[in-house]
Enzyme design. Structure first.
Site, mmCIF file in Angstrom:
data_model
loop_
_atom_site.group_PDB
_atom_site.id
_atom_site.type_symbol
_atom_site.label_atom_id
_atom_site.label_comp_id
_atom_site.label_asym_id
_atom_site.label_seq_id
_atom_site.Cartn_x
_atom_site.Cartn_y
_atom_site.Cartn_z
ATOM 1 C CG HIS A 5 -1.974 1.033 1.240
ATOM 2 N ND1 HIS A 5 -3.119 0.932 2.008
ATOM 3 C CD2 HIS A 5 -2.058 2.243 0.612
ATOM 4 C CE1 HIS A 5 -3.858 2.025 1.845
ATOM 5 N NE2 HIS A 5 -3.228 2.837 1.007
ATOM 6 C CG HIS A 43 -7.771 3.134 -0.458
ATOM 7 N ND1 HIS A 43 -7.035 2.560 -1.464
ATOM 8 C CD2 HIS A 43 -6.914 3.956 0.219
ATOM 9 C CE1 HIS A 43 -5.792 3.028 -1.403
ATOM 10 N NE2 HIS A 43 -5.696 3.870 -0.396
ATOM 11 C CD GLU A 90 -7.732 6.557 4.387
ATOM 12 O OE1 GLU A 90 -8.255 6.501 3.259
ATOM 13 O OE2 GLU A 90 -6.682 7.197 4.622
ATOM 14 C CG ASP A 137 -1.783 5.640 2.612
ATOM 15 O OD1 ASP A 137 -2.024 5.360 1.428
ATOM 16 O OD2 ASP A 137 -2.640 6.140 3.378
ATOM 17 C CG ASP A 138 -0.246 8.887 0.314
ATOM 18 O OD1 ASP A 138 -0.181 8.858 -0.919
ATOM 19 O OD2 ASP A 138 -1.239 8.493 0.961
HETATM 20 N N1 HPA Z 1 -6.812 7.198 0.975
HETATM 21 C C1 HPA Z 1 -7.490 7.464 -0.134
HETATM 22 N N2 HPA Z 1 -6.885 7.937 -1.227
HETATM 23 C C2 HPA Z 1 -5.571 8.140 -1.210
HETATM 24 C C3 HPA Z 1 -4.836 7.879 -0.096
HETATM 25 C C4 HPA Z 1 -5.480 7.368 1.058
HETATM 26 O O1 HPA Z 1 -4.899 7.087 2.114
HETATM 27 N N3 HPA Z 1 -3.558 8.186 -0.403
HETATM 28 C C5 HPA Z 1 -3.532 8.618 -1.676
HETATM 29 N N4 HPA Z 1 -4.765 8.591 -2.175
HETATM 30 ZN ZN ZN Z 2 -3.906 4.682 0.427
#
Ligand code: HPA
Ligand code: ZN
Length: 348
Positions: A26, A206, A209, A287-288
């Site tokens: 991820h 996703h 979250e 994630d990012d």
């Molecule tokens: N959630 C949804 N979209 C996204 C995310 C995330 O954590 N990171 C980059 N796009």
């Molecule tokens: Zn993500």
């Protein structure tokens, strides 16, 4: 489960977390764009940014929820124009991943963020794919690409994106669903995911979250995904927890992301340990990482310290990452053998 000496001292846990081979499942590759690279690419491409410098951009990284992050994340991606930009971004990620002993990575990318600005699908996929090929050759990191649909856009636009990607079908292993979750349930994309499934693409989404457990149910039952990205809200639904455990549906959990986007008020309250202890196939991911303050190893070490997990949890998480990956069975076995060898080394 792999047996470890009860004597493995907590002091050696950070070294074990660092050394163990692991897969990252991820990672949004656009979310690995560090401010320095954003500014370098802006200069290379003559793109002007609404921030004076690297520090001003970094200081804007104070998020209150998913949308507050997405607004900045899509702005950062505006500097990506040429094939080499996509290559350079992914290559920088692979170097960091290799340093954390990530030996396999499945990269999300958001083509609609780029095609909407006039960048072609060919430019995006060829740049990323070339970086994946070189990562294997030069860093020993195997890698594949998962194309995500932006869920705040329509299903029709997702179909158009799929159409544009079909000439590059062999360079994509799967399909994901990302962007603003609440109000954009998985079932909005039922038909396009069914088409992707017919094409033999692997499916993830996703869900859970920020969105409710219902979105995890429909990701599984309507979209028929094989893994859930995030999924931490499953804890609110006992029947869903049982389903996820029984079917060994992996959750690609991203602790530092959840912290920075205020999904949990602090890391000590993150539910990763409860998910694992309930028998769910959770994994740890970044994630990012350029936006959330840490790559894989930072996610592991900070979360282990905050929630009090041990070497057995470490083994389970790393093993889950290989088992939940889209590598073939022989490849999975080879990686799990390497994981076992690493743990053997820590027994001595
Ligand atoms: N959630 C949804 N979209 C996204 C995310 C995330 O954590 N990171 C980059 N796009
Ligand atoms: Zn993500």
């Amino acid at each position: 489960m792999h047996s470890l000496p009860p004597t493995l001292s907590p002091a050696r846990l950070p070294a074990l977390l660092q050394a163990m081979p692991k897969a990252e499942l991820h990672i949004h590759i656009e979310g690995s764009l560090e401010p320095e690279l954003i500014f370098a690419l802006a200069q290379r491409n003559g793109v002007s940014l609404p921030y004076a410098d690297v520090e001003a951009l970094r200081s804007a990284y104070a998020f209150t929820n998913l949308q507050s992050f997405l607004d900045i994340y899509y702005a950062g991606a505006s500097v990506l124009i040429q094939e080499q930009d996509f290559y350079d971004m992914a290559q920088a990620y692979f170097v960091k991943a290799a340093a954390d002993n990530v030996v396999h990575a499945e990269l999300f990318f958001d083509p609609q963020t780029h095609t909407a600005r006039g960048v072609s699908m060919e430019t995006v996929i060829n740049g990323l794919h070339r970086a994946c090929v070189d990562a294997e050759k030069e860093l020993g990191v195997s890698a594949s690409l998962i194309m995500c649909f932006l869920r705040h856009l329509s299903e029709k636009e997702a179909f158009e994106t799929l159409e544009q990607a079909l000439p590059y079908r062999d360079k994509i292993i799967g399909i994901g669903l990302d962007s603003g979750e609440v109000g954009n349930p998985p079932e909005k994309f039922a038909r396009v995911f069914a088409r992707c499934r017919e094409l033999g693409l692997r499916l993830v989404a996703h869900a859970g979250e920020e969105g409710p457990p219902e979105y995890i149910w429909t990701a599984l039952d309507v979209l028929k995904v094989e893994r859930i990205d995030h999924g931490v809200q499953a804890i609110k639904d006992a029947a869903l927890m049982q389903r996820l455990a029984k079917d060994r549906i992996a959750l690609t959990v991203c602790p530092l992301s959840n912290l920075k986007l205020c999904v949990f008020p602090d890391l000590a309250q993150h539910n990763l340990r409860q998910l694992l202890d309930a028998g769910l196939a959770a994994t740890v991911n970044s994630d990012d990482p350029a936006y959330f303050g840490g790559y894989m190893n930072a996610n592991f070490t900070q979360t282990f310290a905050a929630v009090g997990m041990d070497a057995h949890h470490a083994y389970t998480l790393a093993r889950n990452s290989f088992e939940a990956s889209f590598i073939d069975d022989a490849g999975k076995s080879r990686y799990i053998d390497r994981l076992n060898d690493c743990f053997e080394g820590f027994r001595r």
